[in-house]
Design a protein around this motif. Structure first.
Motif, PDB file in Angstrom:
ATOM      1  N   VAL A 149       0.853  -1.198   0.000  1.00 25.51           N
ATOM      2  CA  VAL A 149       0.000   0.000   0.000  1.00 25.51           C
ATOM      3  C   VAL A 149       0.879   1.234   0.000  1.00 25.51           C
ATOM      4  N   LEU A 150       0.592   2.133  -0.921  1.00 24.27           N
ATOM      5  CA  LEU A 150       1.258   3.428  -0.949  1.00 24.27           C
ATOM      6  C   LEU A 150       0.256   4.464  -0.455  1.00 24.27           C
ATOM      7  N   ILE A 151       0.698   5.279   0.508  1.00 26.78           N
ATOM      8  CA  ILE A 151      -0.219   6.251   1.109  1.00 26.78           C
ATOM      9  C   ILE A 151       0.228   7.675   0.793  1.00 26.78           C
ATOM     10  N   PRO A 152      -0.428   8.332  -0.151  1.00 30.52           N
ATOM     11  CA  PRO A 152      -0.116   9.739  -0.377  1.00 30.52           C
ATOM     12  C   PRO A 152      -0.748  10.580   0.738  1.00 30.52           C
ATOM     13  N   VAL A 153       0.032  11.511   1.249  1.00 28.76           N
ATOM     14  CA  VAL A 153      -0.467  12.388   2.313  1.00 28.76           C
ATOM     15  C   VAL A 153      -0.224  13.831   1.901  1.00 28.76           C
ATOM     16  N   PRO A 179      -2.230 -11.687   4.577  1.00 28.89           N
ATOM     17  CA  PRO A 179      -1.103 -11.647   5.517  1.00 28.89           C
ATOM     18  C   PRO A 179       0.199 -11.126   4.906  1.00 28.89           C
ATOM     19  N   ASP A 180       0.327 -11.182   3.577  1.00 25.47           N
ATOM     20  CA  ASP A 180       1.583 -10.745   2.951  1.00 25.47           C
ATOM     21  C   ASP A 180       1.612  -9.251   2.619  1.00 25.47           C
ATOM     22  N   LEU A 181       0.527  -8.564   2.913  1.00 22.50           N
ATOM     23  CA  LEU A 181       0.445  -7.128   2.594  1.00 22.50           C
ATOM     24  C   LEU A 181       1.510  -6.346   3.363  1.00 22.50           C
ATOM     25  N   VAL A 182       2.256  -5.500   2.644  1.00 23.98           N
ATOM     26  CA  VAL A 182       3.234  -4.641   3.323  1.00 23.98           C
ATOM     27  C   VAL A 182       2.961  -3.179   2.988  1.00 23.98           C
ATOM     28  N   MET A 183       3.540  -2.317   3.800  1.00 31.26           N
ATOM     29  CA  MET A 183       3.442  -0.891   3.531  1.00 31.26           C
ATOM     30  C   MET A 183       4.506  -0.519   2.507  1.00 31.26           C
ATOM     31  N   GLU A 184       4.113   0.070   1.423  1.00 28.99           N
ATOM     32  CA  GLU A 184       5.099   0.610   0.490  1.00 28.99           C
ATOM     33  C   GLU A 184       5.716   1.852   1.132  1.00 28.99           C
ATOM     34  N   GLY A 185       4.854   2.684   1.684  1.00 30.99           N
ATOM     35  CA  GLY A 185       5.342   3.858   2.383  1.00 30.99           C
ATOM     36  C   GLY A 185       4.391   5.037   2.262  1.00 30.99           C
ATOM     37  N   ILE A 186       4.790   6.109   2.927  1.00 24.84           N
ATOM     38  CA  ILE A 186       4.013   7.349   2.895  1.00 24.84           C
ATOM     39  C   ILE A 186       4.713   8.327   1.946  1.00 24.84           C
ATOM     40  N   LEU A 187       3.949   8.889   1.046  1.00 20.94           N
ATOM     41  CA  LEU A 187       4.498   9.875   0.105  1.00 20.94           C
ATOM     42  C   LEU A 187       3.847  11.233   0.389  1.00 20.94           C
ATOM     43  N   LEU A 188       4.661  12.189   0.763  1.00 17.43           N
ATOM     44  CA  LEU A 188       4.126  13.535   1.002  1.00 17.43           C
ATOM     45  C   LEU A 188       3.893  14.230  -0.333  1.00 17.43           C
ATOM     46  N   THR A 189       2.701  14.763  -0.493  1.00 18.34           N
ATOM     47  CA  THR A 189       2.345  15.416  -1.756  1.00 18.34           C
ATOM     48  C   THR A 189       1.951  16.873  -1.516  1.00 18.34           C
ATOM     49  N   MET A 190       1.961  17.619  -2.596  1.00 18.64           N
ATOM     50  CA  MET A 190       1.539  19.034  -2.553  1.00 18.64           C
ATOM     51  C   MET A 190       2.282  19.805  -1.463  1.00 18.64           C
ATOM     52  N   VAL A 191       3.570  19.528  -1.371  1.00 24.09           N
ATOM     53  CA  VAL A 191       4.389  20.169  -0.346  1.00 24.09           C
ATOM     54  C   VAL A 191       4.763  21.573  -0.816  1.00 24.09           C
ATOM     55  N   ASP A 192       4.371  22.548  -0.043  1.00 23.10           N
ATOM     56  CA  ASP A 192       4.684  23.937  -0.372  1.00 23.10           C
ATOM     57  C   ASP A 192       5.834  24.376   0.514  1.00 23.10           C
ATOM     58  N   ASN A 193       7.041  24.234  -0.021  1.00 22.14           N
ATOM     59  CA  ASN A 193       8.207  24.466   0.827  1.00 22.14           C
ATOM     60  C   ASN A 193       8.446  25.932   1.165  1.00 22.14           C
ATOM     61  N   ARG A 194       7.598  26.795   0.598  1.00 21.31           N
ATOM     62  CA  ARG A 194       7.725  28.204   0.982  1.00 21.31           C
ATOM     63  C   ARG A 194       7.112  28.448   2.358  1.00 21.31           C
ATOM     64  N   THR A 195       6.270  27.503   2.789  1.00 22.58           N
ATOM     65  CA  THR A 195       5.609  27.735   4.082  1.00 22.58           C
ATOM     66  C   THR A 195       6.218  26.869   5.177  1.00 22.58           C
ATOM     67  N   ASN A 196       6.283  27.447   6.368  1.00 25.19           N
ATOM     68  CA  ASN A 196       6.753  26.666   7.511  1.00 25.19           C
ATOM     69  C   ASN A 196       5.751  25.581   7.863  1.00 25.19           C
ATOM     70  N   TYR A 197       4.496  25.878   7.556  1.00 26.43           N
ATOM     71  CA  TYR A 197       3.430  24.940   7.889  1.00 26.43           C
ATOM     72  C   TYR A 197       3.668  23.589   7.216  1.00 26.43           C
ATOM     73  N   ALA A 198       3.999  23.635   5.926  1.00 22.80           N
ATOM     74  CA  ALA A 198       4.263  22.390   5.194  1.00 22.80           C
ATOM     75  C   ALA A 198       5.439  21.645   5.825  1.00 22.80           C
TER      76      ALA A 198
END
Ligand code: ADP
Ligand code: MG
Length: 262
Positions: A149-153, A179-198
């Motif tokens: 599973v890939l989780i976009p956040v 039972p064989d399901l694994v986490m692919e990982g979390i992918l951060l999306t729509m990251v606005d690096n101009r903001t401290n919030y992101a």
């Protein structure tokens, strides 16, 4: 060997569909054979790839799943469309919402998609499933047939609470169905690096999850061009090849392949 990746997050608008398009086409550019499956009744993946009217289509994921349920014969190429950037897509449309309700009483209702996907494995290197924004039966089906599973956040709201619910569901599917399901990982999306919030959100996600779930180093930046591709029917590699979002997806794919030792 085929790998099935389910792209899931019950929150809408976090970049699942854009990630499916650019992960799928990016993998195809690496020479992989890729099938994208649109498991969202809104048909956004189908539309994003330039097939404008999914609701008028005759052969879709919904009709295929009905055939699986009814034990009807099914040719492997059935319903599959080709996109000009080298991926195959099985479209999805509004009929999926009716189907989700009607399969409630069906035997093995959680593994109907698995029956189809397992038959398709021999033809592809990757099968990528774009999930709908809910944790309903269709999403459970997608998790039950996936290898990972890939989780976009989306790095814009406090995602932590919703993520816990998703992770709980994934755990339940793993224990009870896959039972064989694994986490692919979390992918951060729509990251606005101009903001401290992101940046805050990104570091919160790292702190909360990186011990148990891989958080990809590549982050997908907020990009107007990325938002525009949905209407263009093409990937970022075609629409804005030199852009920062195309670059970020390329880097992300390298991380995925590296992990697999490919
Ligand atoms: P989901 O499938 O999770 O609902 P989408 O992939 O459809 O999310 O993305 C939600 C909206 O945000 C869409 O309008 C899409 O075009 C836009 N979008 C996706 N990725 C980006 C990005 N990196 N930068 C800016 N807008 C984006
Ligand atoms: Mg979507």
């Amino acid at each position: 060997m085929c790998k099935v990746i389910s792209v899931s997050n019950q929150k809408g608008g976090v970049g699942k569909t854009v990630t499916c398009v650019n992960l799928g086409i990016g993998m195809a550019r690496e020479g992989k054979k890729v099938l994208l499956i649109d498991a969202d009744p809104q048909g956004s993946l189908t539309i994003s790839l330039g097939f404008d009217e999914p609701d008028k289509m005759e052969n879709t994921l919904a009709t295929i799943l009905m055939k699986v349920i009814n034990d009807e014969e099914l040719a492997p190429e059935s319903g599959i469309l080709q996109h000009n950037e080298g991926v195959d897509i099985l479209p999805g449309n509004i009929e999926l919402s009716g189907l989700e309700i009607s399969i409630n009483g069906v035997i093995s209702r959680e593994t109907i998609l698995k029956q189809y996907v397992d038959r398709m494995r021999e033809f592809y290197d990757y099968i990528i499933i774009d999930c709908m924004p809910s944790l309903g039966l269709l999403t459970i089906n997608a998790l039950a047939c996936a290898d990972s599973v890939l989780i976009p956040v989306q790095a814009a709201y406090l995602p932590v609470k919703g993520l816990q619910q998703l992770i709980k569901t994934i755990g339940r599917v793993k224990r009870q169905l896959n039972p064989d399901l694994v986490m692919e990982g979390i992918l951060l999306t729509m990251v606005d690096n101009r903001t401290n919030y992101a940046k805050d959100i990104a570091s919160q996600v790292y702190e909360a999850y990186s011990e148990t779930i891989r958080v990809f180093e590549s982050e997908i930046p907020l990009s107007v061009r990325a938002a525009e591709t949905s209407a263009e029917g093409s990937s970022l590699y075609q629409y804005d090849p030199k852009g920062k979002a195309a670059n970020a997806y390329t880097e992300f794919i390298k991380e995925v392949l590296m992990k697999e030792g490919k």
